[in-house]
Design a protein around this motif. Sequence first.
Motif, PDB file in Angstrom:
ATOM      1  N   TRP A 160      -3.934 -16.209   4.697  1.00  0.00           N
ATOM      2  CA  TRP A 160      -3.013 -15.170   4.229  1.00  0.00           C
ATOM      3  C   TRP A 160      -1.568 -15.580   4.455  1.00  0.00           C
ATOM      4  CZ3 TRP A 160      -0.972  -9.985   4.041  1.00  0.00           C
ATOM      5  CH2 TRP A 160      -1.683  -9.138   3.189  1.00  0.00           C
ATOM      6  N   ASP A 200       1.470 -14.024   4.263  1.00  0.00           N
ATOM      7  CA  ASP A 200       2.215 -12.768   4.219  1.00  0.00           C
ATOM      8  C   ASP A 200       3.659 -13.062   3.787  1.00  0.00           C
ATOM      9  OD1 ASP A 200       3.196 -10.221   4.751  1.00  0.00           O
ATOM     10  OD2 ASP A 200       2.225 -10.076   6.708  1.00  0.00           O
ATOM     11  N   ALA A 252       6.074 -10.938   4.287  1.00  0.00           N
ATOM     12  CA  ALA A 252       7.000 -10.209   5.159  1.00  0.00           C
ATOM     13  C   ALA A 252       7.753 -11.189   6.056  1.00  0.00           C
ATOM     14  CB  ALA A 252       6.223  -9.203   6.002  1.00  0.00           C
ATOM     15  N   PHE A 300      -4.209 -16.183  -0.178  1.00  0.00           N
ATOM     16  CA  PHE A 300      -3.399 -15.019  -0.550  1.00  0.00           C
ATOM     17  C   PHE A 300      -1.965 -15.526  -0.539  1.00  0.00           C
ATOM     18  CE2 PHE A 300      -0.604 -11.546   0.782  1.00  0.00           C
ATOM     19  CZ  PHE A 300      -1.004 -10.476  -0.001  1.00  0.00           C
ATOM     20  N   THR A 305       2.237 -15.338  -1.742  1.00  0.00           N
ATOM     21  CA  THR A 305       3.330 -14.394  -2.031  1.00  0.00           C
ATOM     22  C   THR A 305       4.625 -15.184  -2.207  1.00  0.00           C
ATOM     23  OG1 THR A 305       3.773 -14.238   0.330  1.00  0.00           O
ATOM     24  CG2 THR A 305       2.358 -12.528  -0.597  1.00  0.00           C
ATOM     25  N   TRP A 329      -0.577 -10.113  -4.016  1.00  0.00           N
ATOM     26  CA  TRP A 329      -0.385  -8.799  -3.389  1.00  0.00           C
ATOM     27  C   TRP A 329      -0.384  -7.735  -4.491  1.00  0.00           C
ATOM     28  CZ3 TRP A 329       4.748  -6.136  -2.004  1.00  0.00           C
ATOM     29  CH2 TRP A 329       4.507  -5.015  -1.195  1.00  0.00           C
ATOM     30  N   GLU A 341       1.063  -0.860   0.124  1.00  0.00           N
ATOM     31  CA  GLU A 341       0.093  -0.896   1.229  1.00  0.00           C
ATOM     32  C   GLU A 341      -0.627   0.444   1.336  1.00  0.00           C
ATOM     33  OE1 GLU A 341       2.433  -2.181   4.612  1.00  0.00           O
ATOM     34  OE2 GLU A 341       2.412  -4.272   3.944  1.00  0.00           O
ATOM     35  N   ASP A 380      -4.323  -4.384   0.136  1.00  0.00           N
ATOM     36  CA  ASP A 380      -4.374  -4.290   1.605  1.00  0.00           C
ATOM     37  C   ASP A 380      -3.873  -2.926   2.065  1.00  0.00           C
ATOM     38  OD1 ASP A 380      -1.797  -5.311   0.674  1.00  0.00           O
ATOM     39  OD2 ASP A 380      -1.247  -5.632   2.768  1.00  0.00           O
TER      40      ASP A 380
HETATM   41  O1  OTN Z   1       8.704  -4.032   5.438  1.00  0.00           O
HETATM   42  N1  OTN Z   1       7.863  -4.739   4.853  1.00  0.00           N
HETATM   43  O2  OTN Z   1       7.881  -5.936   5.092  1.00  0.00           O
HETATM   44  C1  OTN Z   1       6.927  -4.117   3.982  1.00  0.00           C
HETATM   45  C2  OTN Z   1       6.877  -2.746   3.937  1.00  0.00           C
HETATM   46  C3  OTN Z   1       5.968  -2.104   3.087  1.00  0.00           C
HETATM   47  C4  OTN Z   1       5.148  -2.843   2.277  1.00  0.00           C
HETATM   48  C5  OTN Z   1       5.200  -4.220   2.332  1.00  0.00           C
HETATM   49  C6  OTN Z   1       6.071  -4.869   3.156  1.00  0.00           C
HETATM   50  S1  OTN Z   1       6.161  -6.627   3.218  1.00  0.00           S
HETATM   51  C7  OTN Z   1       5.041  -7.214   2.028  1.00  0.00           C
HETATM   52  O3  OTN Z   1       3.769  -7.212   2.606  1.00  0.00           O
HETATM   53  C8  OTN Z   1       2.781  -7.578   1.682  1.00  0.00           C
HETATM   54  C9  OTN Z   1       1.452  -7.411   2.351  1.00  0.00           C
HETATM   55  O4  OTN Z   1       1.195  -6.067   2.553  1.00  0.00           O
HETATM   56  C10 OTN Z   1       2.993  -8.974   1.138  1.00  0.00           C
HETATM   57  O5  OTN Z   1       2.823  -9.947   2.123  1.00  0.00           O
HETATM   58  C11 OTN Z   1       4.395  -9.062   0.577  1.00  0.00           C
HETATM   59  O6  OTN Z   1       4.698 -10.395   0.180  1.00  0.00           O
HETATM   60  C12 OTN Z   1       5.427  -8.607   1.580  1.00  0.00           C
HETATM   61  O7  OTN Z   1       6.733  -8.603   1.033  1.00  0.00           O
END
Ligand code: OTN
Length: 469
Positions: free
Chosen positions: A164, A166, A168, A195, A197, A208, A212, A255
């Motif tokens: 994964w 991510d 974030a 996964f 991004t 993604w 969420e 997710d």
């Molecule tokens: O604050 N955040 O980083 C955030 C808040 C709400 C929804 C997503 C995110 S980050 C987001 O997470 C995804 C996984 O749930 C993916 O990894 C995206 O690339 C990422 O930007």
Amino acid sequence: QAPKPYGPTPSARQKEWYDREIIAFFHFGINTFEDYVNEGDGKASTAIFNPTSLDCNQWAQTMKLAGISTGILVAKHADGFCNWPSAYTDYSVKNTPWRNGKGDLVKEFTNAFNATGLKSALYLGPHDRHEHLSPLYSIPKYQSYYANQLKELLTNYGPIWETWWDGAGADELTTPVYTEWEKIVRSLQPNCVIFGTKNSYRFADVRWVGNESGLAGDPCWSTIDSISIKDESAHIKELNEGQVNGNAYIPAETDVSIRPSWFYHPEEDKDVKTPQQLWDIYCNSVGHNSVLLLNFPPDRRGLIHPIDSANVVQLRHIIDETFANNLLAGASIKAKNGRGGIYKTSNLIDKDPNSYYATKDESSTDEIIFKMKSTNTFDCLMIQEVIELGHRITEWTVEYADDGKSWKSIPGASNKQSIGHKWIVRFPSITAKYIRLRITKGNASAALHTFGIFKQSSKLKKQQGKYIT
Ligand code: OTN
């Protein structure tokens, strides 16, 4: 003669991923031992990590009962704490009181999942607040730090079915960095689904879904222009819905956590999603041509909380009970544009995952009428395309009639667009003897594995004739 594939089609890895339907996510680490932390700053002392009765067999047994085949463990979250004794940092289980510093959670997790006949997968967060290399993620030091950890995880723990990346906190990580890491994944674990991004967009097997909350789009195409993954913030709608003639086959993974947060907090014991809410999420993810990645945060003991376990096992009963009985079984079926031969209409209701119905090459539209032996009451429909042949159907409608002539529309089942791996529509109860599936637009001849109508499980609670969540 078999229909020819249309447009981008899934790889063997993507096909295996679709067949999982639901994957479990496990967020557990140093955050679990801090008060209400979901993204640690990388400064928490390793001394606080001490689960009192951690047992990955309990996790695996719960997933087995819930009919979930695969689990993804967070090996390292953004706080940088490693749940395995990495040779490349001191910030790990080896400097904790847990198992006197001899513990290895990744080993316990993969051993338990493998022994239970489940698939193991790992999240190694690219964002690392402990190593404090930001904003210099792209320097060789961090690149090799992460690469070495990836090699440890993909070498020492048997088959790993997903990794994964991510997005974030990962904006500074460039595509050339991921290019090196992707070589490691592909050489060590060729079947591992990535996964991907943002800047790892080129390597994404799955994308993604853009939120969420457990909501894949309507439509939700498996195809997308891969640039939409790179420029994520400008393309949330495209991530959610895909793009009908997108240049790449990169389906959406949905997710969502069974609790409000990704990590365990005792104050959220009252906010665990109910079986009804999980059923909604299932229908809006798996039933929207996506795969559901459902998070379970083990508690400070290192166990899945009994409310979470009970609710996900109930979800499995609801799914199994709902789809056990296709009310179209035994119906007589007439189609306008059938291909003939082995592609017969009865394949739609035979439960055989290998047989399918198809129209003639020159027919991208069709009208299929099911006459049931008797009148039935139903409130749900499910349809599956042959995904190996690409997205073919682009518009479809389902109707019902008592007499086979005066057709009425099923609420929410008109002018639907994508189908793909599985599409589910729920609606207030209808009683009828005839069902008509109209395929009104397509990119190529239609190819369908399954079509069915169902009565939702009696385990769902009803109020004033409507299901409540
Ligand atoms: O604050 N955040 O980083 C955030 C808040 C709400 C929804 C997503 C995110 S980050 C987001 O997470 C995804 C996984 O749930 C993916 O990894 C995206 O690339 C990422 O930007």
